[in-house]
Enzyme design. Structure first.
Site, short mmCIF file in Angstrom:
data_model
loop_
_atom_site.label_atom_id
_atom_site.label_comp_id
_atom_site.label_asym_id
_atom_site.label_seq_id
_atom_site.Cartn_x
_atom_site.Cartn_y
_atom_site.Cartn_z
N GLY A 130 0.83 -1.19 0.00
CA GLY A 130 0.00 0.00 0.00
C GLY A 130 0.86 1.24 0.00
O GLY A 130 2.06 1.18 -0.29
N GLY A 132 1.64 4.80 2.35
CA GLY A 132 1.44 5.64 3.52
C GLY A 132 1.59 7.10 3.17
O GLY A 132 1.79 7.47 2.00
N GLY A 133 1.49 7.95 4.20
CA GLY A 133 1.56 9.37 3.96
C GLY A 133 2.90 9.83 3.43
O GLY A 133 2.99 10.82 2.72
N MET A 134 3.96 9.09 3.76
CA MET A 134 5.31 9.55 3.39
C MET A 134 6.04 8.58 2.47
O MET A 134 7.21 8.76 2.19
CB MET A 134 6.15 9.77 4.64
CG MET A 134 5.66 10.91 5.52
SD MET A 134 5.62 12.48 4.65
CE MET A 134 7.34 12.66 4.21
N VAL A 137 4.69 1.31 0.77
CA VAL A 137 4.93 0.22 1.71
C VAL A 137 4.94 -1.10 0.94
O VAL A 137 4.03 -1.38 0.15
CB VAL A 137 3.85 0.18 2.81
CG1 VAL A 137 4.15 -0.95 3.80
CG2 VAL A 137 3.77 1.51 3.53
N LYS A 152 8.86 0.55 4.35
CA LYS A 152 8.30 1.82 3.92
C LYS A 152 9.40 2.61 3.23
O LYS A 152 10.39 2.99 3.86
CB LYS A 152 7.74 2.61 5.10
CG LYS A 152 6.96 3.82 4.69
CD LYS A 152 6.17 4.40 5.85
CE LYS A 152 5.26 5.51 5.40
NZ LYS A 152 4.42 6.03 6.50
N ASP A 246 -2.74 12.43 12.78
CA ASP A 246 -3.48 11.91 11.62
C ASP A 246 -4.24 10.64 11.99
O ASP A 246 -4.20 9.65 11.25
CB ASP A 246 -2.53 11.65 10.45
CG ASP A 246 -3.28 11.54 9.11
OD1 ASP A 246 -4.43 12.01 9.03
OD2 ASP A 246 -2.71 10.97 8.16
#
Length: 798
Positions: A130, A132-134, A137, A152, A246
Site C-alpha cells: 500500500g 502511507g503518507g510519506m 509500503v 516503507k 493523523d
C-alpha cells in the site's frame, strides 16, 4: 547501485498488481490473475533505463540473478537441470512462481526488464502492500533470516527534497521512540544509493476504513473496543511527548486476532521537543496537516497542537465507525468550518441500531471544539468508554478465556451488574478496580477484546443483570426460569452476538472448536468457541436471505445457503469462498455434509440433491419428495439419510419423515404420525433412534429399523417445535420451540429419552423466539438462534 522502485497509486489492498500499468510502456502479460477485491496499478520510478525485455528463459534467468532475489540453493533443488524450464520467458516465470522462487510481483517486473530495486539492503521486495503518507509500503523478507517485514520506502524523487527527507526521518524518530502493542513497531531505518526506507513490523489484517467499506457501520460494542485499544496506544505515545496528528480509520489496523495497531507516524511530532518542530523550518506553517474529515479545530486552523488533537480525531473516528461515514459532509471549506463550530450529529437519531445516549455524550466530549472541554488524556477516554468494554479475567489469559458471570460481577461493571445488589461504597471501589484492570488490559494489546465487525457483542450473562437487545439499547433483562429446581451456577445463558436480522441457523464443528451462524440479512458469522469475543462476518450476497449453515466434519469448511442464492462453501478459518453449488429454486432450507465428503441439500421446491462435495458433481437427485422439504441429516455411520417434509400431494403423503439408503438411493422407511409440518429430525448417537420436531408442538421418537413410533413428547404445546438434538450419551435430548405470533412464548427444554420426562426448561426474555439450536459435542452447552436476532449460549449442568 541504481534502483527502480515501484510507487502504488491505487487503493492499499493486500493483493497483487494487475497486468495493466499507467506508463503504457510494458506489454500486457498473460499471467493468470489472482483474486483481488479491486485492481490497483503501479508506476515505475526509474533512475536508469530498464534492461531489454527477456526473449528467452535464459534471458529471464539472467535478469532474475541480477535482481538478487533468486535463492540459488532452492533453485538447484527444484531445477537440477535448468534446461527443463520452458524456453518461453512467461512460462518460465510461471514455473518459478509455482516453485516459490519468485513472487508474481517480482516476475512481472523482471519480465518487463525492471530487475533493479527488488532487493534493498538485506531485504527482498516481495510485493507492494500500500501507500502511507510519506512513502510506499512493500512486503519484504530478510534474505538470510527469512523474517517478513513491512518496508516503507521514500520514493526516489522525494529523496531529492529536503522537506520530504526530514519528514521521513521524523517519522522514523517518532516510531523508534515508541514500544507498545497497539502501535506498529520500527525495527530499523536504512539508506542506500539515495533510497531511504524504514523496516517495520508486518501487521497482517485490514485497516478500519477497509472494514467499514466491507461491512458498513459497526455495532457500538465493536467500535468502542477498537477505539479503546487505539487510545491505549495513544496514551503511550503521548507519555513520550509525541502527537500523531493523523488518527483516522485508515490508520488503525485490525490484526487477525482482533487487535488494533496505530499506523503511519508520517505526521507525528514531539510537542515537548522543539528540535522536532519542522513547521517554521520546512514550510509547514499555515498548513492544516492531517485528514480533513477527522482533523481537530486547532489543527484545521494551523495552530499549535498537543495530545488533545489526537483525542478529537479519535472521537471523529469513533463516530465514523458507528455511522459508516465521517461526522461532517460538504466541501473542504464546509467540513473545516463544521469542525470549528458544529457539534457532531447525534448518532441515535441517524442509525437503525440505537447508540446509548451516554456514548453519544462521550463522542461529543471527545470532539469538543475547545481543547479544555475535551478529555485531557487518552486514559480518560478509556475510562469514559469503560461501561461498554468487557472486563478480562486477567491480563495474562485474556486471549484464551471467555468471560464468566463471576468475572463481570467481581469487576463491578456497571452495565452488567444490577445496581440494587451492591452498596454504593463497594460499587465505587469495584468500578475503580475495573477501570484499572481495563487500562492494564489494553496496555498489553487488548486484541481479544475486539468483537465482530457486524455487531458481535459479548454479553452479559443472566441473573439480575442488564442484557443488550438486538437493537443495541440497554434494557432490563431477567434470566430464564428453570423448572424442577432452582438454577445453579453455570446454567445462565450468555449472549454471544446480536445480528442485523433473524438468525435461522447455528452450527458447531464436530470437535466443538468452531462456531457459525447465518442471518436473514445475508451475513455469515463464524469464529472459534475458545473465545466467543472474536468472531468474523461475511456478507455472503447482497440482499440475500440466508436460511441454513452446516460445517464439514473435518472442521475446514462451512456451507451456507438461502433464498435465491447458490450453496456456498467457505473456509472456516480464513473466510474465503472455496466452492459453489446450485441452489434450490425458491429457497434452500437445509444442508448437511458427511465425513466421506457427500453434501445433501433440500428446499422449498420439494427436492433433495446429493453431491460429491469435492468435485461438485451431482450423485443423485430426488424430485417431488413433497411440496417442501424442511431438513436433511446423515446417520452416524453415513449409510442412511433422513428428510423431513411439509405438505405432500395427499394427506397421507404430508408431514412425513423419509429415510433413504445413501449407497443405492433406495427409500427404506416412511415415518408418519405428526399432524403438522415436520421441521427437523436427527439420529441418536448409535443411529438406532430418530427424534423429530414438528409444528404440531411435539417431539417424537422412532425406531429406525422397524419404522415404528416409540414415544410422543408434548414438548412445546401450543407452539412450534423447531429443533431437536440428542446429547452425546443418547440418554437425553434437547428441543427448542417458539410461537411465531408471540416471540415471548418460547423455551429451551431437555428431556429424558427413556421416560420422556422433562429434565430442564428455560423460559423468559433470554429464550425469546428460539428457532435454531446446536449442541456442543461434550453436551455441556447449547447454542441457539432466534427471531430476536440473537445468538445465545446455554450452559447445561445436570
Amino acid at each position: 547501485m541504481q534502483f527502480s522502485l515501484l510507487e502504488n497509486f491505487g487503493p492499499a489492498i493486500g493483493g497483487f498488481a494487475t497486468d495493466r500499468e499507467f506508463n503504457g510502456a510494458c506489454r500486457v502479460l498473460p499471467f493468470p490473475k489472482l483474486r483481488v477485491s479491486r485492481p490497483y496499478f503501479v508506476k515505475v520510478l526509474e533512475m536508469s533505463a530498464p534492461a531489454p525485455v527477456p526473449a528467452t528463459s535464459t534471458d529471464l534467468l539472467s535478469l532474475v540473478r541480477k535482481s538478487g532475489v533468486l535463492d540459488e540453493k532452492q533453485f538447484s533443488e527444484h531445477f537440477s537441470d535448468p534446461g527443463e524450464l520452458p524456453d518461453d520467458p512467461t512460462e518460465c516465470a510461471n514455473a518459478l512462481i509455482r516453485s516459490g522462487l519468485l513472487t508474481t510481483f517480482q516476475a512481472r517486473q523482471i519480465l518487463a526488464g525492471k530487475y533493479r530495486g527488488l532487493v534493498l539492503g538485506a531485504y527482498k521486495i516481495l510485493r507492494p502492500l500500500g501507500q502511507g503518507g510519506m512513502g510506499v509500503v512493500y512486503l519484504g523478507e530478510h534474505t538470510t533470516l527469512h523474517r517478513r517485514v513491512a518496508l516503507k520506502v521514500l520514493p526516489a524523487k522525494s529523496a531529492q527534497e529536503r522537506v520530504a527527507v526530514e519528514r521521513f526521518m521524523r517519522e522514523a524518530r517518532a516510531t523508534a521512540a515508541l514500544d507498545h502493542p497497539n502501535i506498529v513497531r520500527l525495527h530499523d531505518v536504512c539508506q542506500g544509493a539515495g533510497v531511504h526506507f524504514l523496516v517495520m513490523e508486518l501487521v497482517e489484517g485490514k485497516n478500519l476504513e477497509t472494514l467499514l467499506a466491507e461491512t458498513g457501520p459497526l455495532h457500538f460494542a465493536t467500535a468502542v473496543s477498537y477505539i479503546a485499544q487505539a487510545a491505549a496506544g495513544l496514551q503511550h505515545a503521548h507519555s513520550k511527548g509525541i502527537v500523531h496528528r493523523d488518527i483516522k480509520p485508515a490508520n488503525l489496523m485490525m490484526t487477525k486476532d482482533g487487535g488494533i495497531k496505530i499506523l503511519d507516524m508520517g505526521l507525528a511530532r514531539s510537542f515537548v521537543n522543539e528540535s522536532d518542530n519542522l513547521t517554521g523550518a520546512l514550510g509547514e506553517e499555515g498548513e492544516a496537516l492531517g485528514t480533513i474529515d477527522f482533523v481537530a479545530p486547532e489543527q484545521a486552523m494551523a495552530q499549535a497542537v498537543d495530545e488533545r488533537a489526537d483525542l478529537y480525531s479519535l472521537g471523529a473516528t469513533l463516530y465514523c465507525l458507528l455511522a459508516g461515514h465521517p461526522p461532517y459532509k460538504g466541501s473542504r471549506a464546509q467540513v473545516l468550518m463544521q469542525h470549528q463550530m458544529a457539534p457532531p450529529p447525534q448518532l441515535s437519531r441517524t442509525l437503525k441500531v440505537n447508540v446509548p445516549q451516554t456514548l453519544n455524550d462521550v463522542i461529543a466530549k471527545m470532539m469538543a471544539k475547545k481543547k479544555g472541554d475535551r478529555y485531557q488524556s487518552a486514559d480518560e477516554v478509556i475510562d469514559a468508554l469503560s461501561p461498554w468494554l468487557p472486563a478480562p479475567k486477567s491480563s495474562s489469559n485474556v486471549q484464551q478465556n471467555a468471560l464468566s458471570t463471576q468475572d463481570l460481577r467481581e469487576a463491578g461493571v456497571a452495565t452488567q451488574v444490577s445496581r440494587s445488589q451492591t452498596k454504593k461504597g463497594k460499587k465505587s471501589k469495584k468500578r475503580a478496580a475495573a477501570r484499572a484492570d481495563r487500562k492494564k488490559w489494553y496496555a498489553i494489546g487488548g486484541g481479544a477484546a475486539a468483537v465482530l465487525v457486524v455487531g458481535v457483542l459479548i454479553a452479559v450473562l443472566s441473573g439480575g443483570k442488564k442484557a443488550v437487545t438486538a437493537e443495541g439499547t440497554d434494557a432490563p433483562g431477567r434470566s430464564g426460569t428453570v423448572s424442577n429446581r432452582p438454577a445453579a451456577a453455570g446454567e445462565d445463558s450468555q449472549l454471544v452476538l446480536t445480528s442485523t436480522g433473524l438468525v435461522p441457523d447455528v452450527t458447531l464443528s464436530r470437535d466443538g472448536t468452531r462456531f457459525a451462524a447465518v442471518d436473514w440479512t445475508g451475513n455469515l458469522i463464524y469464529g472459534r468457541t475458545a473465545n466467543w469475543q472474536k468472531l468474523e462476518s461475511i456478507r455472503v450476497q447482497a440482499g440475500a436471505t440466508l436460511n441454513c449453515c452446516a460445517g464439514t466434519p473435518d472442521g475446514r469448511h462451512i456451507v451456507v445457503a438461502g433464498r435465491g442464492t447458490p450453496v456456498f462453501a467457505y473456509d472456516w478459518g480464513t473466510g474465503q469462498m472455496v466452492r459453489e453449488f446450485p441452489g434450490h429454486s425458491g429457497s434452500t432450507l437445509c444442508v448437511a455434509v458427511s465425513r466421506s465428503g457427500k453434501l445433501l441439500t433440500c428446499g422449498s421446491d420439494g427436492a433433495i440433491v446429493l453431491y460429491d462435495f469435492a468435485t461438485g458433481d451431482v450423485i443423485r437427485k430426488y424430485e417431488g419428495v413433497a411440496r417442501q422439504v424442511w431438513s436433511v441429516a446423515f446417520s452416524p455411520d453415513e449409510s442412511k439419510f433422513v428428510a423431513t417434509t411439509a405438505a405432500g400431494g395427499t394427506d397421507e403423503e404430508s408431514n412425513q419423515i423419509r429415510l433413504w439408503d445413501v449407497a443405492t438411493g433406495g427409500e427404506l422407511q416412511r415415518f408418519t404420525g405428526h399432524t403438522d409440518e415436520v421441521r427437523w429430525a436427527t439420529f441418536s448417537p448409535n443411529g438406532q433412534t430418530l427424534a423429530s420436531a414438528s409444528f404440531d408442538g411435539t417431539v417424537r421418537l422412532w425406531d429406525v429399523a422397524g419404522g415404528k413410533q416409540t414415544r410422543v413428547i408434548d414438548a412445546h404445546a401450543g407452539k412450534w417445535a423447531e429443533r431437536v438434538a440428542f446429547l452425546p450419551d443418547g440418554k437425553r435430548l434437547a428441543s427448542c420451540g417458539s410461537d411465531a405470533r408471540n416471540t415471548a412464548s418460547s423455551e429451551l427444554r431437555v428431556w429424558d429419552v427413556a421416560t420422556g420426562q422433562e429434565v430442564r426448561t428455560w423460559r423468559g426474555d433470554d429464550a425469546r423466539g428460539l428457532i435454531a439450536m446446536a449442541l456442543s459435542p461434550d453436551g455441556k452447552y447449547a447454542v441457539t438462534g432466534s427471531r430476536d436476532k440473537a445468538v445465545r449460549l446455554w450452559k447445561f449442568a445436570f
